[in-house]
Design an enzyme around this catalytic site. Sequence first.
Site, PDB file in Angstrom:
ATOM      1  N   HIS A 279      69.642  -1.108  46.633  1.00 22.52           N
ATOM      2  CA  HIS A 279      70.754  -0.680  47.474  1.00 22.52           C
ATOM      3  C   HIS A 279      71.648  -1.854  47.891  1.00 22.52           C
ATOM      4  CE1 HIS A 279      69.605   3.637  48.500  1.00 22.52           C
ATOM      5  NE2 HIS A 279      68.727   3.223  47.607  1.00 22.52           N
TER       6      HIS A 279
ATOM      7  N   SER B  12      74.278  -8.046  51.839  1.00 23.19           N
ATOM      8  CA  SER B  12      75.168  -7.314  52.748  1.00 23.19           C
ATOM      9  C   SER B  12      74.497  -6.084  53.351  1.00 23.19           C
ATOM     10  CB  SER B  12      76.461  -6.913  52.040  1.00 23.19           C
ATOM     11  OG  SER B  12      76.202  -6.076  50.931  1.00 23.19           O
TER      12      SER B  12
ATOM     13  N   GLU C 225      76.435  -0.847  56.077  1.00 28.78           N
ATOM     14  CA  GLU C 225      75.935  -0.152  54.894  1.00 28.78           C
ATOM     15  C   GLU C 225      74.689   0.673  55.221  1.00 28.78           C
ATOM     16  OE1 GLU C 225      75.482  -2.723  51.457  1.00 28.78           O
ATOM     17  OE2 GLU C 225      77.191  -3.931  52.089  1.00 28.78           O
TER      18      GLU C 225
ATOM     19  N   ARG D  82      63.421  -0.871  47.057  1.00 27.28           N
ATOM     20  CA  ARG D  82      64.647  -0.095  47.265  1.00 27.28           C
ATOM     21  C   ARG D  82      65.740  -0.936  47.927  1.00 27.28           C
ATOM     22  NH1 ARG D  82      64.765   5.003  50.449  1.00 27.28           N
ATOM     23  NH2 ARG D  82      66.705   5.337  49.308  1.00 27.28           N
TER      24      ARG D  82
ATOM     25  N   HIS E 180      60.765   4.366  40.484  1.00 24.69           N
ATOM     26  CA  HIS E 180      60.239   5.534  41.198  1.00 24.69           C
ATOM     27  C   HIS E 180      58.761   5.771  40.907  1.00 24.69           C
ATOM     28  CE1 HIS E 180      64.356   7.637  42.071  1.00 24.69           C
ATOM     29  NE2 HIS E 180      64.124   6.591  42.828  1.00 24.69           N
TER      30      HIS E 180
END
Length: 369
Positions: free
Chosen positions: A94, A104, A116, A90, A223
């Site tokens: 992201h 970042s 973030e 993940r 997922h």
Amino acid sequence: MTNQNLPMAFSKVISLPSLLLAISSSLLLASLLAVSEAHYNSHVPSSEPIVEGLSWNFYEYECPDVEYIVRKHLKKVFKEDIGQAAGLLRIQFHDCFVLGCDGSVLLDGTTSHPSEQQAAPNLSLRPEAFKIINDLRELIHKQCGRVVSCADITVLAAREAVYQSGGPEYNVPLGRRDRLNFATQAEVLANIPGPNSNASFLLTSLATKKFDATDVVALSGAHTIGRGHCGSFIDRLFPTLDSTMDPIFADDLKEICPEKNSTNTAMNDIRTPNKFDNKYYVDLVNREGLFTSDQDLYTDKRTRGIVESFAEDQEKFFEKFVHVMIKMGQLSVLTGKEGEIRANCSVTNSNNPKLVSPVEEDYETQAKL
């Protein structure tokens, strides 16, 4: 193609509790973590195009053991908790979806200047995953010096998460640099689709990143491992049951999330929750997708056939997943002299008090540049 015509592999499970009791976690983990102790060898060729500045063997001279270091450490991590694989996967999603694959998302913020990580879509990212990436950074820099970026470590960790949880082994191009700033809260919100997104929104949103329908469905296959918080799908259960959800599956979820403010989590894939395979798509065919963003891929006519093809053919899913992961891993990358190579993945070098000077150069990379 109707559910009645699907092969036996698509047959319905009786209940979530019965399924989980039937799974021997010790045997599963033993099979998933049977990774060779030999030096990592990037023996899987790839014909995928790569952007200028990246290379399949970028660290061949400066840090030839980087992939082995990552694999060896994560083997230990996943032996203790295979759930961390989903957390690391993940992180790459992201990171890459916002500004690009530049590390970042790893940067810490402050109360007055939130990073973030503090944006709503990222609040469920695992703190342990960020720590694991910094642990990897420390191991790599100890052996090679500061030549490997946190952005590259993030991509390597995600690749290992896929492979060591049962998915395909694949090469990734390297050579990314770390961004000097993080995105705004608004930029995060605009670039990370939520679990309540329907297929139309996903297709439109990801088309801006040059992903087609097959790419979108393949990316969603991530997922197949991991968990979802009740708050991410509770509206499908209460006050009225989502008509696209199987009633037996819904009853199982209501046991986990008995009310609107439940804080529990449920497995994304009820068949093989800790194994990276194609059973996520079997779930969708049987109306057992956890999020709207999952199940609507089967409901929508534009993506249903792709879901069914992946449910029937795991190798096809693996092939498309590798393709889109390599593609995603090159979104808006920084290369050459852009950005920096952080000494700590959580803070830029100019804000790192442990460095000799406020803006310490990446001296280890000068010969390469």
